[in-house]
Scaffold this motif. Structure first.
Motif, PDB file in Angstrom:
ATOM      1  N   ASN A  57       0.805  -1.223   0.000  1.00 19.72           N
ATOM      2  CA  ASN A  57       0.000   0.000   0.000  1.00 19.72           C
ATOM      3  C   ASN A  57       0.834   1.266   0.000  1.00 19.72           C
ATOM      4  O   ASN A  57       0.433   2.273  -0.579  1.00 19.72           O
ATOM      5  CB  ASN A  57      -0.950   0.020   1.201  1.00 19.72           C
ATOM      6  CG  ASN A  57      -2.112  -0.915   1.007  1.00 19.72           C
ATOM      7  OD1 ASN A  57      -2.587  -1.121  -0.103  1.00 19.72           O
ATOM      8  ND2 ASN A  57      -2.579  -1.488   2.098  1.00 19.72           N
ATOM      9  N   ASP A  58       1.999   1.235   0.636  1.00 17.24           N
ATOM     10  CA  ASP A  58       2.806   2.447   0.719  1.00 17.24           C
ATOM     11  C   ASP A  58       3.390   2.863  -0.635  1.00 17.24           C
ATOM     12  O   ASP A  58       3.573   4.039  -0.904  1.00 17.24           O
ATOM     13  CB  ASP A  58       3.906   2.316   1.772  1.00 17.24           C
ATOM     14  CG  ASP A  58       4.801   1.114   1.566  1.00 17.24           C
ATOM     15  OD1 ASP A  58       4.360   0.137   0.948  1.00 17.24           O
ATOM     16  OD2 ASP A  58       5.957   1.174   2.036  1.00 17.24           O
ATOM     17  N   THR A  59       3.681   1.887  -1.507  1.00 18.06           N
ATOM     18  CA  THR A  59       4.223   2.216  -2.826  1.00 18.06           C
ATOM     19  C   THR A  59       3.208   2.007  -3.942  1.00 18.06           C
ATOM     20  O   THR A  59       3.476   2.339  -5.094  1.00 18.06           O
ATOM     21  CB  THR A  59       5.464   1.355  -3.138  1.00 18.06           C
ATOM     22  OG1 THR A  59       5.082  -0.028  -3.122  1.00 18.06           O
ATOM     23  CG2 THR A  59       6.575   1.609  -2.134  1.00 18.06           C
ATOM     24  N   LEU A  60       2.052   1.429  -3.611  1.00 15.44           N
ATOM     25  CA  LEU A  60       1.000   1.129  -4.589  1.00 15.44           C
ATOM     26  C   LEU A  60       1.520   0.288  -5.750  1.00 15.44           C
ATOM     27  O   LEU A  60       1.198   0.524  -6.910  1.00 15.44           O
ATOM     28  CB  LEU A  60       0.355   2.424  -5.098  1.00 15.44           C
ATOM     29  CG  LEU A  60      -0.279   3.308  -4.024  1.00 15.44           C
ATOM     30  CD1 LEU A  60      -0.837   4.583  -4.634  1.00 15.44           C
ATOM     31  CD2 LEU A  60      -1.368   2.561  -3.267  1.00 15.44           C
ATOM     32  N   THR A  61       2.334  -0.705  -5.389  1.00 11.91           N
ATOM     33  CA  THR A  61       2.898  -1.597  -6.397  1.00 11.91           C
ATOM     34  C   THR A  61       2.889  -3.031  -5.881  1.00 11.91           C
ATOM     35  O   THR A  61       2.832  -3.288  -4.679  1.00 11.91           O
ATOM     36  CB  THR A  61       4.360  -1.232  -6.727  1.00 11.91           C
ATOM     37  OG1 THR A  61       5.134  -1.299  -5.535  1.00 11.91           O
ATOM     38  CG2 THR A  61       4.469   0.148  -7.342  1.00 11.91           C
TER      39      THR A  61
END
Length: 90
Positions: A57-61
């Motif tokens: 979730n923090d990098t959306l990857t």
């Protein structure tokens, strides 16, 4: 009384996982004890995780899931020893 000793209720050990491929002595010990326990009591199980990548979730990857049984291509087996041990339980 734990359900394992009461034959009127099924027991499913769910979402356990580890690696035997260099993640540390503690995990290797856990894996050895866990598979021995499952085999000794003939328990059903659900291994976690199968996937080769997971969402961050923090990098959306999607990124590598080191504990996954398959690589990020979802085809190549990442931890053949884990697969071998699980197949030996059945």
């Amino acid at each position: 009384k734990w359900a394992l000793h009461d034959t009127s209720a099924p027991v499913l050990v769910g979402e356990f996982g580890s690696s035997t491929d260099g993640y540390g002595v503690g995990e290797k010990d856990f894996w050895r004890c866990m598979t021995r326990f499952l085999q000794q009591y003939d328990l059903s199980y659900a291994y976690w995780p199968w996937n080769g990548e997971r969402w961050y979730n923090d990098t959306l990857t999607f990124e590598n899931e080191g504990y996954g049984l398959v690589e990020q291509d979802w085809v190549t087996i990442r931890h053949p020893k884990v697969i071998e041990d699980l197949l030996a339980l059945d």
